[in-house]
Design an enzyme around this catalytic site. Sequence first.
Site, PDB file in Angstrom:
ATOM      1  N   SER A  34       0.842  -1.346  -0.015  1.00 36.48           N
ATOM      2  CA  SER A  34      -0.068   0.068   0.090  1.00 36.48           C
ATOM      3  C   SER A  34       1.018   1.212  -0.060  1.00 36.48           C
ATOM      4  CB  SER A  34      -0.894   0.107   1.130  1.00 36.48           C
ATOM      5  OG  SER A  34      -1.426   1.177   1.495  1.00 36.48           O
ATOM      6  N   TYR A  50      -1.656  -1.618  10.577  1.00 41.47           N
ATOM      7  CA  TYR A  50      -1.837  -1.862   8.952  1.00 41.47           C
ATOM      8  C   TYR A  50      -0.658  -1.326   8.503  1.00 41.47           C
ATOM      9  CZ  TYR A  50      -3.680  -1.386   4.256  1.00 41.47           C
ATOM     10  OH  TYR A  50      -4.040  -1.494   2.980  1.00 41.47           O
TER      11      TYR A  50
HETATM   12  P1  NAD Z   1     -11.490  -5.932  -0.126  1.00 39.99           P
HETATM   13  O1  NAD Z   1     -12.267  -5.730   1.139  1.00 39.99           O
HETATM   14  O2  NAD Z   1     -12.260  -6.160  -1.353  1.00 39.99           O
HETATM   15  O3  NAD Z   1     -10.469  -7.312   0.103  1.00 39.99           O
HETATM   16  C1  NAD Z   1     -10.024  -7.676   1.502  1.00 39.99           C
HETATM   17  C2  NAD Z   1     -10.285  -9.205   1.145  1.00 39.99           C
HETATM   18  O4  NAD Z   1      -9.293  -9.749   2.433  1.00 39.99           O
HETATM   19  C3  NAD Z   1     -11.536  -9.421   1.703  1.00 39.99           C
HETATM   20  O5  NAD Z   1     -12.561  -9.716   0.590  1.00 39.99           O
HETATM   21  C4  NAD Z   1     -11.530 -10.638   2.469  1.00 39.99           C
HETATM   22  O6  NAD Z   1     -11.947 -12.070   1.615  1.00 39.99           O
HETATM   23  C5  NAD Z   1      -9.875 -11.013   2.650  1.00 39.99           C
HETATM   24  N1  NAD Z   1      -9.807 -11.356   4.037  1.00 39.99           N
HETATM   25  C6  NAD Z   1      -9.824 -10.300   5.026  1.00 39.99           C
HETATM   26  N2  NAD Z   1      -9.490 -11.313   6.265  1.00 39.99           N
HETATM   27  C7  NAD Z   1      -9.219 -12.411   5.886  1.00 39.99           C
HETATM   28  C8  NAD Z   1      -9.093 -13.581   6.600  1.00 39.99           C
HETATM   29  N3  NAD Z   1      -8.888 -13.563   7.664  1.00 39.99           N
HETATM   30  N4  NAD Z   1      -8.992 -14.761   5.825  1.00 39.99           N
HETATM   31  C9  NAD Z   1      -8.934 -14.499   4.397  1.00 39.99           C
HETATM   32  N5  NAD Z   1      -9.405 -13.605   3.524  1.00 39.99           N
HETATM   33  C10 NAD Z   1      -9.390 -12.531   4.359  1.00 39.99           C
HETATM   34  O7  NAD Z   1     -10.555  -4.661  -0.215  1.00 39.99           O
HETATM   35  P2  NAD Z   1      -9.375  -4.202  -0.893  1.00 39.99           P
HETATM   36  O8  NAD Z   1      -9.039  -2.816  -0.883  1.00 39.99           O
HETATM   37  O9  NAD Z   1      -9.322  -4.696  -2.281  1.00 39.99           O
HETATM   38  O10 NAD Z   1      -8.085  -4.869  -0.366  1.00 39.99           O
HETATM   39  C11 NAD Z   1      -7.431  -5.713  -0.965  1.00 39.99           C
HETATM   40  C12 NAD Z   1      -5.930  -5.490  -0.802  1.00 39.99           C
HETATM   41  O11 NAD Z   1      -5.542  -4.192  -1.035  1.00 39.99           O
HETATM   42  C13 NAD Z   1      -5.512  -5.528   0.768  1.00 39.99           C
HETATM   43  O12 NAD Z   1      -4.414  -6.179   1.102  1.00 39.99           O
HETATM   44  C14 NAD Z   1      -5.373  -4.012   1.066  1.00 39.99           C
HETATM   45  O13 NAD Z   1      -4.589  -3.667   2.147  1.00 39.99           O
HETATM   46  C15 NAD Z   1      -4.893  -3.639  -0.147  1.00 39.99           C
HETATM   47  N6  NAD Z   1      -4.839  -1.920  -0.324  1.00 39.99           N
HETATM   48  C16 NAD Z   1      -6.109  -1.628  -0.614  1.00 39.99           C
HETATM   49  C17 NAD Z   1      -6.275  -0.203  -0.539  1.00 39.99           C
HETATM   50  C18 NAD Z   1      -7.591   0.583  -0.720  1.00 39.99           C
HETATM   51  O14 NAD Z   1      -7.670   1.712  -0.675  1.00 39.99           O
HETATM   52  N7  NAD Z   1      -8.682  -0.147  -0.983  1.00 39.99           N
HETATM   53  C19 NAD Z   1      -5.236   0.616  -0.656  1.00 39.99           C
HETATM   54  C20 NAD Z   1      -3.967   0.041  -0.531  1.00 39.99           C
HETATM   55  C21 NAD Z   1      -3.782  -1.322  -0.462  1.00 39.99           C
END
Ligand code: NAD
Length: 295
Positions: A187, A200
């Site tokens: 991130s 985080y």
């Molecule tokens: P999202 O909620 O769609 O995806 C996160 C997923 O993590 C969930 O769908 C869930 O299935 C999974 N998860 C959480 N806890 C879990 C567990 N204990 N076991 C199995 N699966 C689990 O949100 P997203 O934003 O698409 O997140 C995806 C990645 O992107 C994450 O690693 C997040 O840190 C990273 N990210 C997101 C952003 C943002 O702004 N959305 C920014 C930077 C990084």
Amino acid sequence: MSEQIYNPTTKYHHTKFQKQKQTAPALQCDMKPIPDCGEKSYQGHQRLAGRKMLVTGGDSGIGRAAAIAYAKEGADVAINYLSFEQKDAEDVAKVIESVGRKAVLIPGDLSDESFCKKLVKQAHDKLGGLDNLTLVAGKQTAVEDIAKLTTEQIVKTFEINVFSLFWVVKAALNYLKPGSTIITTSSVQAFQPSGNLLDYASTKSAIIAFSRGLAKQLASKGIRVNCVAPGPVWTPLQICGGQPSEAIPEFGKQTPLQRAGQPVELCGVYVHLASEESSYTTAETYGVTGGYHTN
Ligand code: NAD
Ligand code: MG
């Protein structure tokens, strides 16, 4: 016929978001607006024809966009998610199957080491091989004051975001052959941590070190490891505690491109890093941030 050209500041939702809150893990199908994960908007070009991919967090958000793009590029895809997210996962399976590819659904909790081992074996056995790990699952819970940050939350965030990477990769090395790829998800928070995301942001820095070191360890085996570092992207993670509720309407507005990204805007990088196009790229971090720096 020429390709349509868009202004990136207005290409996707760029006005205020409606305030909304779900308990974690949130469902993408209940979000307003529903994130664009490339269900209709992503066009594949057979760049991953015949590959077998495992995507964690593949039910929603960035992982869903990667899973859909992989299928549209000709790959079979196993996705992992939490059982509560079954509806989102089934929607992804429908999209994958609609383009003639195999979808394997494997719900389960990545904070459990024994599940991580089972996940990899099942993905391999049901796909009939394994060429790629796309590790996207993550937990993000904003807490304003370190005094209120519980040990339980710190441990869980590290288990899901960092420890599971060790467990899944260890299990997968039984199967990955030269030419395979691993893609992790950090991130912008690794580089510019917010005051309310201490646990985080620390995990997201750890993911960069893990990915760079692993890339060096696996280079001689012909396995490449790269990392994607997203900026603010409109996904379920943000509306179930990833941001304070009052920050949702302006989410992403502070970036130079003045809006949040949509998951589909990330998947081209995942496809590139999984495909032969990136055969000389390893130990790299790709920012997709709307203009924030990742160094
Ligand atoms: P999202 O909620 O769609 O995806 C996160 C997923 O993590 C969930 O769908 C869930 O299935 C999974 N998860 C959480 N806890 C879990 C567990 N204990 N076991 C199995 N699966 C689990 O949100 P997203 O934003 O698409 O997140 C995806 C990645 O992107 C994450 O690693 C997040 O840190 C990273 N990210 C997101 C952003 C943002 O702004 N959305 C920014 C930077 C990084
Ligand atoms: Mg989800």
